[in-house]
Write an enzyme that holds these catalytic residues in place. Structure first.
Site, mmCIF file in Angstrom:
data_model
loop_
_atom_site.group_PDB
_atom_site.id
_atom_site.type_symbol
_atom_site.label_atom_id
_atom_site.label_comp_id
_atom_site.label_asym_id
_atom_site.label_seq_id
_atom_site.Cartn_x
_atom_site.Cartn_y
_atom_site.Cartn_z
ATOM 1 N N GLU A 2 41.353 48.504 46.694
ATOM 2 C CA GLU A 2 42.109 47.916 45.572
ATOM 3 C C GLU A 2 43.489 48.545 45.432
ATOM 4 O O GLU A 2 44.472 47.845 45.144
ATOM 5 C CB GLU A 2 41.310 48.083 44.277
ATOM 6 C CG GLU A 2 40.045 47.228 44.294
ATOM 7 C CD GLU A 2 39.207 47.371 43.044
ATOM 8 O OE1 GLU A 2 39.559 48.175 42.149
ATOM 9 O OE2 GLU A 2 38.183 46.661 42.952
ATOM 10 N N ARG B 203 36.222 54.256 34.117
ATOM 11 C CA ARG B 203 35.210 53.255 33.734
ATOM 12 C C ARG B 203 34.597 53.617 32.371
ATOM 13 O O ARG B 203 34.284 52.728 31.575
ATOM 14 C CB ARG B 203 34.136 53.119 34.814
ATOM 15 C CG ARG B 203 34.687 52.422 36.068
ATOM 16 C CD ARG B 203 33.609 51.997 37.034
ATOM 17 N NE ARG B 203 32.766 50.935 36.519
ATOM 18 C CZ ARG B 203 33.026 49.635 36.606
ATOM 19 N NH1 ARG B 203 34.144 49.215 37.173
ATOM 20 N NH2 ARG B 203 32.178 48.755 36.131
ATOM 21 N N THR C 143 31.254 46.126 31.071
ATOM 22 C CA THR C 143 31.854 44.811 31.362
ATOM 23 C C THR C 143 31.737 43.886 30.153
ATOM 24 O O THR C 143 32.706 43.223 29.766
ATOM 25 C CB THR C 143 31.119 44.174 32.570
ATOM 26 O OG1 THR C 143 31.051 45.126 33.624
ATOM 27 C CG2 THR C 143 31.838 42.923 33.040
ATOM 28 N N LYS D 279 44.743 43.405 32.323
ATOM 29 C CA LYS D 279 44.569 42.008 32.718
ATOM 30 C C LYS D 279 45.480 41.088 31.890
ATOM 31 O O LYS D 279 46.016 41.505 30.852
ATOM 32 C CB LYS D 279 43.101 41.616 32.550
ATOM 33 C CG LYS D 279 42.157 42.365 33.486
ATOM 34 C CD LYS D 279 40.718 41.873 33.311
ATOM 35 C CE LYS D 279 39.766 42.583 34.268
ATOM 36 N NZ LYS D 279 38.388 42.039 34.166
ATOM 37 N N HIS E 124 40.670 46.357 34.057
ATOM 38 C CA HIS E 124 39.866 46.466 35.280
ATOM 39 C C HIS E 124 39.872 47.914 35.739
ATOM 40 O O HIS E 124 40.870 48.619 35.565
ATOM 41 C CB HIS E 124 40.478 45.597 36.397
ATOM 42 C CG HIS E 124 39.886 45.899 37.743
ATOM 43 N ND1 HIS E 124 38.713 45.329 38.177
ATOM 44 C CD2 HIS E 124 40.275 46.774 38.717
ATOM 45 C CE1 HIS E 124 38.409 45.825 39.369
ATOM 46 N NE2 HIS E 124 39.336 46.699 39.719
ATOM 47 N N PHE F 218 30.921 32.810 38.348
ATOM 48 C CA PHE F 218 32.141 32.892 37.541
ATOM 49 C C PHE F 218 33.406 33.131 38.374
ATOM 50 O O PHE F 218 34.485 33.355 37.821
ATOM 51 C CB PHE F 218 31.987 33.966 36.453
ATOM 52 C CG PHE F 218 31.636 35.354 36.969
ATOM 53 C CD1 PHE F 218 32.611 36.210 37.450
ATOM 54 C CD2 PHE F 218 30.318 35.781 36.964
ATOM 55 C CE1 PHE F 218 32.296 37.475 37.910
ATOM 56 C CE2 PHE F 218 29.980 37.061 37.423
ATOM 57 C CZ PHE F 218 30.972 37.905 37.895
ATOM 58 N N ASN G 139 38.300 40.785 29.272
ATOM 59 C CA ASN G 139 37.919 42.117 28.803
ATOM 60 C C ASN G 139 39.016 43.153 29.019
ATOM 61 O O ASN G 139 38.756 44.335 29.139
ATOM 62 C CB ASN G 139 36.583 42.536 29.432
ATOM 63 C CG ASN G 139 36.610 42.496 30.937
ATOM 64 O OD1 ASN G 139 37.667 42.293 31.533
ATOM 65 N ND2 ASN G 139 35.476 42.717 31.562
ATOM 66 N N ARG H 178 37.310 48.245 25.922
ATOM 67 C CA ARG H 178 36.702 46.908 25.862
ATOM 68 C C ARG H 178 36.013 46.677 24.514
ATOM 69 O O ARG H 178 36.093 45.586 23.958
ATOM 70 C CB ARG H 178 35.756 46.715 27.043
ATOM 71 C CG ARG H 178 36.520 46.469 28.350
ATOM 72 C CD ARG H 178 35.624 46.555 29.549
ATOM 73 N NE ARG H 178 36.239 46.011 30.760
ATOM 74 C CZ ARG H 178 35.692 46.108 31.966
ATOM 75 N NH1 ARG H 178 34.533 46.730 32.134
ATOM 76 N NH2 ARG H 178 36.295 45.582 33.014
#
Ligand code: GDP
Length: 138
Positions: free
Chosen positions: A126, A85, A91, A9, A115, A57, A112, A102
């Site tokens: 995606e 993940r 998250t 990100k 993704h 958000f 964070n 993270r």
């Protein structure tokens, strides 16, 4: 073999964490089969996160995701979705396990660093959101 979408990100790119994240991906046994750097527009970020459009958000998240360059990667491995993940962590970095990306690098529930797709259907959506059929290797 399964494929999943990973994104470094804008906070991760801005903080110089591209190499660190890719190192963990490679050491984690994933094969990178597609990669690109891009700066999403607000509309592109809104389209990517359309499932979250009712969330409080959503505006903040799409502003953040379009705030600077990001790196999109397609990872291939057995159980790639769950394994990526696991490597990312929860998250909320405060709840993420020790040793996860993270936990180590996130600064905020939103910022964070990474993704990852959360299911086969979202991975398919995606991956095709970022990559066309000519952009894969291997
Ligand atoms: P993920 O699958 O772990 O990325 O988490 P989600 O799909 O639930 O949320 C997508 C992204 O929205 C997260 O990675 C965060 O960047 C952001 N996010 C999630 N929850 C919150 C929140 O409560 N507040 C804010 N500002 N952002 C959030």
């Amino acid at each position: 073999m399964e494929r999943t979408l990973a994104i470094i990100k804008p906070d991760g790119v801005a903080r110089g964490l591209i190499g660190e994240v890719i190192k963990r991906i490679e050491e984690g046994g994933f094969k990178i089969v597609a990669a690109k750097m891009l700066h999403l527009t607000r509309a592109q970020a809104q389209g990517f996160y359309a499932v979250h459009r009712e969330r409080p958000f959503f505006n903040d998240l799409t502003a953040f995701m379009s705030s600077g360059p990001a790196v999109a990667l397609v990872l291939e491995a057995e159980n790639a979705i769950a394994r990526w993940r696991e490597l990312m962590g929860a998250t909320d970095f405060r709840k993420a396990a020790e040793g996860t990306i993270r936990r180590a690098f996130a600064t905020d529930i939103e910022k964070n660093v990474v993704h990852g797709s959360d299911a086969p259907e979202t991975a398919a959506f995606e991956i095709s959101y970022f990559f066309n059929r000519f952009e894969f290797v291997g």
